[in-house]
Design a protein around this motif. Structure first.
Motif, PDB file in Angstrom:
ATOM      1  N   HIS A  33       0.851  -1.186   0.000  1.00 30.89           N
ATOM      2  CA  HIS A  33       0.000   0.000   0.000  1.00 30.89           C
ATOM      3  C   HIS A  33       0.887   1.237   0.000  1.00 30.89           C
ATOM      4  CE1 HIS A  33      -2.934  -2.890   1.162  1.00 30.89           C
ATOM      5  NE2 HIS A  33      -2.640  -2.900   2.437  1.00 30.89           N
ATOM      6  N   ARG A  34       0.467   2.234  -0.741  1.00 32.90           N
ATOM      7  CA  ARG A  34       1.121   3.530  -0.699  1.00 32.90           C
ATOM      8  C   ARG A  34       0.022   4.556  -0.485  1.00 32.90           C
ATOM      9  NH1 ARG A  34       3.076   0.332  -4.176  1.00 32.90           N
ATOM     10  NH2 ARG A  34       1.817   0.964  -5.946  1.00 32.90           N
ATOM     11  N   ILE A  35       0.240   5.459   0.433  1.00 33.52           N
ATOM     12  CA  ILE A  35      -0.750   6.493   0.731  1.00 33.52           C
ATOM     13  C   ILE A  35      -0.028   7.833   0.747  1.00 33.52           C
ATOM     14  CG2 ILE A  35      -2.456   7.335   2.378  1.00 33.52           C
ATOM     15  CD1 ILE A  35      -2.598   4.438   3.464  1.00 33.52           C
ATOM     16  N   ALA A  36      -0.573   8.782  -0.006  1.00 31.52           N
ATOM     17  CA  ALA A  36       0.002  10.125  -0.050  1.00 31.52           C
ATOM     18  C   ALA A  36      -1.117  11.122   0.210  1.00 31.52           C
ATOM     19  CB  ALA A  36       0.633  10.391  -1.410  1.00 31.52           C
ATOM     20  N   SER A  37      -0.756  12.265   0.754  1.00 33.93           N
ATOM     21  CA  SER A  37      -1.756  13.284   1.051  1.00 33.93           C
ATOM     22  C   SER A  37      -1.142  14.661   0.854  1.00 33.93           C
ATOM     23  CB  SER A  37      -2.234  13.135   2.503  1.00 33.93           C
ATOM     24  OG  SER A  37      -3.163  14.123   2.816  1.00 33.93           O
ATOM     25  N   ASP A  38      -1.970  15.556   0.343  1.00 30.82           N
ATOM     26  CA  ASP A  38      -1.576  16.961   0.308  1.00 30.82           C
ATOM     27  C   ASP A  38      -2.745  17.756   0.869  1.00 30.82           C
ATOM     28  OD1 ASP A  38      -3.462  17.204  -1.708  1.00 30.82           O
ATOM     29  OD2 ASP A  38      -2.014  17.391  -3.312  1.00 30.82           O
ATOM     30  N   ASP A  39      -2.771  19.056   0.631  1.00 35.44           N
ATOM     31  CA  ASP A  39      -3.826  19.877   1.222  1.00 35.44           C
ATOM     32  C   ASP A  39      -5.222  19.502   0.736  1.00 35.44           C
ATOM     33  OD1 ASP A  39      -2.062  21.269   2.745  1.00 35.44           O
ATOM     34  OD2 ASP A  39      -1.845  22.930   1.330  1.00 35.44           O
ATOM     35  N   GLY A  40      -5.345  19.018  -0.509  1.00 33.64           N
ATOM     36  CA  GLY A  40      -6.672  18.798  -1.059  1.00 33.64           C
ATOM     37  C   GLY A  40      -7.058  17.367  -1.386  1.00 33.64           C
ATOM     38  N   THR A  41      -6.093  16.447  -1.439  1.00 28.89           N
ATOM     39  CA  THR A  41      -6.406  15.077  -1.839  1.00 28.89           C
ATOM     40  C   THR A  41      -5.639  14.045  -1.022  1.00 28.89           C
ATOM     41  OG1 THR A  41      -4.674  15.038  -3.514  1.00 28.89           O
ATOM     42  CG2 THR A  41      -6.856  15.717  -4.253  1.00 28.89           C
ATOM     43  N   VAL A  42      -6.193  12.832  -1.015  1.00 27.70           N
ATOM     44  CA  VAL A  42      -5.514  11.664  -0.463  1.00 27.70           C
ATOM     45  C   VAL A  42      -5.466  10.641  -1.592  1.00 27.70           C
ATOM     46  CG1 VAL A  42      -5.579   9.814   1.235  1.00 27.70           C
ATOM     47  CG2 VAL A  42      -6.340  12.097   1.871  1.00 27.70           C
ATOM     48  N   VAL A  43      -4.291  10.065  -1.831  1.00 28.56           N
ATOM     49  CA  VAL A  43      -4.119   9.085  -2.896  1.00 28.56           C
ATOM     50  C   VAL A  43      -3.724   7.753  -2.269  1.00 28.56           C
ATOM     51  CG1 VAL A  43      -2.812   8.468  -4.966  1.00 28.56           C
ATOM     52  CG2 VAL A  43      -3.438  10.860  -4.549  1.00 28.56           C
ATOM     53  N   PHE A  44      -4.465   6.695  -2.635  1.00 26.60           N
ATOM     54  CA  PHE A  44      -4.162   5.328  -2.221  1.00 26.60           C
ATOM     55  C   PHE A  44      -3.721   4.562  -3.451  1.00 26.60           C
ATOM     56  CE2 PHE A  44      -7.075   6.634   1.045  1.00 26.60           C
ATOM     57  CZ  PHE A  44      -6.671   5.962   2.182  1.00 26.60           C
ATOM     58  N   GLU A  45      -2.656   3.795  -3.327  1.00 23.49           N
ATOM     59  CA  GLU A  45      -2.252   2.847  -4.352  1.00 23.49           C
ATOM     60  C   GLU A  45      -2.097   1.496  -3.666  1.00 23.49           C
ATOM     61  OE1 GLU A  45       1.243   4.249  -6.341  1.00 23.49           O
ATOM     62  OE2 GLU A  45       0.090   5.638  -7.587  1.00 23.49           O
ATOM     63  N   ILE A  46      -2.808   0.508  -4.203  1.00 24.50           N
ATOM     64  CA  ILE A  46      -2.781  -0.836  -3.623  1.00 24.50           C
ATOM     65  C   ILE A  46      -2.383  -1.806  -4.728  1.00 24.50           C
ATOM     66  CG2 ILE A  46      -4.104  -2.599  -2.411  1.00 24.50           C
ATOM     67  CD1 ILE A  46      -6.071  -0.338  -1.607  1.00 24.50           C
ATOM     68  N   ASP A  47      -1.302  -2.537  -4.518  1.00 20.65           N
ATOM     69  CA  ASP A  47      -0.863  -3.540  -5.494  1.00 20.65           C
ATOM     70  C   ASP A  47      -1.673  -4.813  -5.288  1.00 20.65           C
ATOM     71  OD1 ASP A  47       0.984  -1.695  -6.252  1.00 20.65           O
ATOM     72  OD2 ASP A  47       2.737  -2.784  -5.527  1.00 20.65           O
ATOM     73  N   ILE A  48      -2.537  -5.121  -6.246  1.00 22.60           N
ATOM     74  CA  ILE A  48      -3.306  -6.366  -6.221  1.00 22.60           C
ATOM     75  C   ILE A  48      -3.338  -6.947  -7.638  1.00 22.60           C
ATOM     76  CG2 ILE A  48      -4.720  -6.127  -4.148  1.00 22.60           C
ATOM     77  CD1 ILE A  48      -6.817  -4.751  -5.747  1.00 22.60           C
ATOM     78  N   PRO A  49      -2.211  -7.505  -8.072  1.00 22.30           N
ATOM     79  CA  PRO A  49      -2.140  -8.017  -9.442  1.00 22.30           C
ATOM     80  C   PRO A  49      -2.953  -9.300  -9.611  1.00 22.30           C
ATOM     81  CG  PRO A  49      -0.134  -8.527  -8.247  1.00 22.30           C
ATOM     82  CD  PRO A  49      -0.960  -7.662  -7.339  1.00 22.30           C
ATOM     83  N   GLY A  50      -3.271  -9.580 -10.861  1.00 19.68           N
ATOM     84  CA  GLY A  50      -3.939 -10.833 -11.183  1.00 19.68           C
ATOM     85  C   GLY A  50      -5.451 -10.767 -11.159  1.00 19.68           C
ATOM     86  N   PHE A  51      -6.011  -9.592 -10.992  1.00 19.71           N
ATOM     87  CA  PHE A  51      -7.459  -9.432 -10.967  1.00 19.71           C
ATOM     88  C   PHE A  51      -7.913  -8.663 -12.200  1.00 19.71           C
ATOM     89  CE2 PHE A  51      -6.372  -9.963  -6.509  1.00 19.71           C
ATOM     90  CZ  PHE A  51      -7.358 -10.832  -6.068  1.00 19.71           C
ATOM     91  N   GLU A  52      -9.160  -8.853 -12.551  1.00 24.34           N
ATOM     92  CA  GLU A  52      -9.801  -8.054 -13.592  1.00 24.34           C
ATOM     93  C   GLU A  52     -10.582  -6.941 -12.906  1.00 24.34           C
ATOM     94  OE1 GLU A  52      -9.374  -8.560 -16.837  1.00 24.34           O
ATOM     95  OE2 GLU A  52      -8.112 -10.310 -16.444  1.00 24.34           O
ATOM     96  N   ARG A  53     -10.904  -5.896 -13.634  1.00 24.76           N
ATOM     97  CA  ARG A  53     -11.679  -4.785 -13.062  1.00 24.76           C
ATOM     98  C   ARG A  53     -13.000  -5.277 -12.472  1.00 24.76           C
ATOM     99  NH1 ARG A  53      -9.013  -2.238 -17.264  1.00 24.76           N
ATOM    100  NH2 ARG A  53      -8.066  -0.256 -16.700  1.00 24.76           N
ATOM    101  N   GLU A  54     -13.602  -6.270 -13.150  1.00 25.35           N
ATOM    102  CA  GLU A  54     -14.886  -6.798 -12.692  1.00 25.35           C
ATOM    103  C   GLU A  54     -14.773  -7.527 -11.358  1.00 25.35           C
ATOM    104  OE1 GLU A  54     -13.583  -7.967 -15.876  1.00 25.35           O
ATOM    105  OE2 GLU A  54     -14.318  -6.074 -16.685  1.00 25.35           O
ATOM    106  N   ASP A  55     -13.559  -7.952 -10.994  1.00 21.88           N
ATOM    107  CA  ASP A  55     -13.340  -8.677  -9.737  1.00 21.88           C
ATOM    108  C   ASP A  55     -13.190  -7.747  -8.544  1.00 21.88           C
ATOM    109  OD1 ASP A  55     -13.285 -11.001 -11.253  1.00 21.88           O
ATOM    110  OD2 ASP A  55     -11.098 -10.985 -11.430  1.00 21.88           O
TER     111      ASP A  55
END
Length: 134
Positions: A33-55
């Motif tokens: 997991h990577r989480i970043a924040s600034d004054d207006g937004t919070v960004v999450f990045e989660i590595d979950i390979p091997g899945f389709e968008r529908e999953d």
């Protein structure tokens, strides 16, 4: 004697194979997991390979963010005796609680190359404001 020797070699290699597989199966993959924040937004990045968008299922409820991913086995393997099988079925779930209420209309969700990226806009009342000095 030659046949017995080959059988002994097979048993030794089978034991080595079993030990290798046990070590492989005992090691569980960890998502990053990577989480970043600034004054207006919070960004999450989660590595979950091997899945389709529908999953993938992303849900927000108040201050909670829930991400679920479910993998289904698509291979009919009822008559195959696999030695290694990397396509496992199962699910993963991640829950995060943010210090502010999440507005789904102000959230962008993207899944590309095995990385789920969420960009959440903070509510206006949570943004820093300048005060006038009297």
């Amino acid at each position: 004697m030659l046949t017995a020797n080959r059988f002994h070699q097979f048993l030794n290699s089978a034991r080595e194979w079993e030990a290798l597989m046990k070590n492989h199966l005992d090691s569980k993959p960890t998502s990053i997991h990577r989480i970043a924040s600034d004054d207006g937004t919070v960004v999450f990045e989660i590595d979950i390979p091997g899945f389709e968008r529908e999953d993938l299922d992303v849900e927000v409820n108040g201050t909670n963010l829930m991400v679920r991913a479910e993998r289904h086995s698509e291979v009919d393997d009822s008559n195959i005796n696999w030695k290694i099988r990397e396509r496992l079925s199962g699910s993963e779930a991640y829950r995060f609680e943010l210090p502010f209420r999440i507005d789904p209309e102000q959230t962008d969700v993207n899944y590309e190359h095995g990385v789920l990226r969420l960009k959440i806009q903070k509510p206006a009342e949570e943004l820093p404001r300048k005060l006038t000095v009297q």
